[in-house]
Design an enzyme around this catalytic site. Structure first.
Site, short mmCIF file in Angstrom:
data_model
loop_
_atom_site.label_atom_id
_atom_site.label_comp_id
_atom_site.label_asym_id
_atom_site.label_seq_id
_atom_site.Cartn_x
_atom_site.Cartn_y
_atom_site.Cartn_z
CG ASN A 209 47.59 30.49 50.89
OD1 ASN A 209 47.45 30.09 51.66
ND2 ASN A 209 46.44 30.66 49.63
CG ASP A 277 39.37 34.28 45.84
OD1 ASP A 277 39.60 33.20 45.64
OD2 ASP A 277 39.83 35.67 47.03
CE LYS A 287 65.96 32.11 37.89
NZ LYS A 287 66.54 32.17 38.46
CG PHE A 323 37.29 26.68 56.79
CD1 PHE A 323 37.12 25.55 57.32
CD2 PHE A 323 37.70 26.97 58.24
CE1 PHE A 323 36.64 24.29 58.85
CE2 PHE A 323 37.85 26.24 59.66
CZ PHE A 323 38.04 24.71 59.46
CE LYS A 337 34.13 34.55 51.80
NZ LYS A 337 35.08 35.14 52.82
CE LYS A 341 32.69 31.36 48.21
NZ LYS A 341 34.46 31.00 47.83
O1 PMT Z 1 45.68 25.77 57.55
P1 PMT Z 1 45.97 26.55 58.14
O2 PMT Z 1 47.48 27.41 58.32
O3 PMT Z 1 45.54 25.42 60.00
O4 PMT Z 1 45.06 27.93 58.97
C1 PMT Z 1 43.87 27.63 58.55
C2 PMT Z 1 42.83 28.95 57.42
C3 PMT Z 1 43.04 30.26 58.73
C4 PMT Z 1 43.06 29.00 56.32
C5 PMT Z 1 41.81 28.39 57.57
O5 PMT Z 1 41.43 28.25 58.94
C6 PMT Z 1 40.63 29.35 57.29
O6 PMT Z 1 40.09 29.81 57.20
N1 PMT Z 1 40.48 28.49 55.43
C7 PMT Z 1 39.86 29.51 54.58
C8 PMT Z 1 40.76 30.08 54.33
C9 PMT Z 1 39.72 30.96 53.19
O7 PMT Z 1 40.74 32.17 53.25
O8 PMT Z 1 38.76 31.63 52.77
P2 PMT Z 1 38.51 32.25 51.71
O9 PMT Z 1 37.54 33.29 52.15
O10 PMT Z 1 38.95 32.89 50.30
O11 PMT Z 1 37.24 31.29 50.95
C10 PMT Z 1 36.03 30.48 51.38
C11 PMT Z 1 35.50 29.60 50.93
O12 PMT Z 1 35.79 28.84 49.86
C12 PMT Z 1 36.72 28.14 52.00
O13 PMT Z 1 36.17 27.30 52.37
C13 PMT Z 1 37.59 28.34 50.68
O14 PMT Z 1 38.39 26.76 50.63
C14 PMT Z 1 36.69 27.78 49.42
N2 PMT Z 1 37.05 28.54 48.39
C15 PMT Z 1 37.39 29.62 48.29
C16 PMT Z 1 38.07 30.17 46.69
C17 PMT Z 1 38.74 29.78 45.67
N3 PMT Z 1 38.60 29.72 44.31
N4 PMT Z 1 37.54 28.52 45.70
C18 PMT Z 1 36.77 27.76 46.89
O15 PMT Z 1 36.55 26.62 46.99
#
Ligand code: PMT
Length: 400
Positions: A209, A277, A287, A323, A337, A341
């Site tokens: 991503n 996810d 390949k 985040f 979230k 979580k």
């Molecule tokens: O890296 P940069 O270019 O500086 O950009 C920063 C950012 C946009 C990536 C960052 O600020 C941010 O928002 N990170 C979270 C990205 C995200 O899409 O999170 P999510 O909504 O998919 O997940 C929510 C939370 O669960 C996050 O803390 C994630 O780390 C965590 N998660 C998600 C999926 C998963 N399978 N395991 C997780 O632990």
């Protein structure tokens, strides 16, 4: 207070230049080794001799003059500095620095400096408000400069308004904060995840991503500056911040392993990573070749472990920060979230807004906490956003 600190004090050609003498004197009295570098115009407002007498060090004005043990003036200045401080900073020098111009001893030293950078701009109100100057200041903020906003009042040009150099005591307070950073995370172990995960399809391709890692790396760097032991788990291609232990990870599964192995001994976890996810159920070990008889390729994806959710379930003493990168309905998604979580804090960023989210140096964050607490912050550098997040963390730990 500043024993063993070497400060390069830059002085530009404005009427407030004479106040730099007070700053030089205060730094020196407080134990700093002060090295002044002046623009040629600054030397018309205040004699280099004054600063030389106050600091007991030679003053650089001309970059081609050398003193005993100076070597190349601007490099020697930049190398020795624990901080580079410009008081006052004029519109002209601000513009040159923002554009990367290095045409005298001061601007060359700035370009070569890797230490914390601070400036106190001072100029006529209209000049200060000019969009070009505001744009240049915004650029410098993005580049990590600490900029003390000017005060309002009577200016030397007769105008009344913004642009005045703040009181020397205000500058001194700001410098104290810069030179003696808070150690409010000393004794804490902070685990930070950053950047994208990469989920292999075959040995040459993967799903990933747009995350660059900048946000998480900023959190790691600031936590370290504030005294924490920091472990960073990431696969991003960025330089590891000084003093931070990096565990390289590629896929979400690898990231989970690294995070879980450190979790028990952590006090604070900040999950800034954009974790995929889903992953390819069975990545090919060779390949995948394009064939003439098939216009479609189907990848079978399975769910990745939700690392943050698992941490929330296993939580004992840790303070957990997640985040949420959203393009719409930030409040609703982030609040959901936070709860789902079992996090203590959720940092939301609406990545559809200019200057926020993926692969930029700035962010616009909102911190959500249990009990419906929501705090919005303005557009700022990712460094500053990291400071806001860690301020909220320190505050939450205090309340425990
Ligand atoms: O890296 P940069 O270019 O500086 O950009 C920063 C950012 C946009 C990536 C960052 O600020 C941010 O928002 N990170 C979270 C990205 C995200 O899409 O999170 P999510 O909504 O998919 O997940 C929510 C939370 O669960 C996050 O803390 C994630 O780390 C965590 N998660 C998600 C999926 C998963 N399978 N395991 C997780 O632990």
């Amino acid at each position: 207070m500043f024993a063993n600190k070497k400060i390069v004090l830059g002085i530009c050609g404005g009427i407030a230049a004479y106040k730099a003498a007070d700053i030089a004197s205060w730094l020196k009295k407080n134990g700093a080794d002060v090295h002044c570098v002046m623009t040629a115009n600054a030397a018309k407002f205040i004699s280099p001799l004054v600063l030389q007498a106050l600091t007991a060090n030679p003053v650089a004005v001309d970059e081609f003059v050398t003193g005993p043990g100076w070597g190349i003036v601007h490099i020697a200045l930049a190398d020795k500095a624990d901080a580079l401080v410009i008081v006052p900073a004029t519109a002209n020098v601000i513009g040159k620095i923002a554009a990367g111009i290095a045409d005298d001893a001061l601007t060359s030293a700035v370009l070569a400096a890797t230490c914390p950078l601070f400036m106190a701009p001072a100029m006529n109100t209209n000049m200060y408000r000019n969009p070009a100057v505001q744009h240049n200041l915004a650029t410098l903020r993005e580049h990590g400069w600490h900029i003390l906003p000017p005060a309002s009042g009577h200016l030397a040009c007769g105008a009344v308004g913004e642009g005045k150099l703040p009181d020397v005591t205000v500058i001194e307070e700001a410098l104290q904060k810069l030179l003696l950073p808070r150690q409010d995370l000393a004794g804490k172990k902070v685990l930070v995840t950053a950047g994208p995960t990469s989920e292999p399809i075959d040995p040459v391709r993967y799903i990933t991503n747009r995350s660059s890692g900048k946000m998480g790396y900023a959190v790691a760097a600031v936590a370290r500056e504030r005294g924490a032991e920091v472990v960073l788990v990431s696969g991003a291609h960025l330089a590891t911040p000084a003093g931070v232990r990096l565990i390289k990870s590629g896929s979400a599964v690898e990231m989970r392993e690294a995070v879980i192995s450190e979790y028990d001994t952590c006090d604070i976890v900040v999950m800034a990573a954009a974790v995929a996810d889903y992953r390819v159920a069975a990545p090919a070990d060779r390949k995948i070749k394009k064939t003439d008889d098939n216009d479609e390729l189907t990848l079978h994806l399975v769910k990745n472990p939700d690392i943050l959710r698992e941490l929330g379930e296993k939580k004992t003493h840790q303070l957990l920060v997640g985040f949420a990168a959203e393009t719409n309905d930030l409040d609703a998604y982030a609040t959901a979230k936070l709860q789902k979580k079992n996090a203590d804090m959720l940092v939301g960023n609406d990545v559809s807004r200019a200057g926020a989210g993926f692969d930029v140096d700035t962010n616009i964050i909102t911190i959500f906490q249990p009990g419906g607490i929501k705090t919005e912050y303005p557009l700022c550098s990712k460094q500053q956003a990291a400071e806001y997040i860690l301020d909220a963390v320190v505050e939450a730990l205090r309340g425990r």
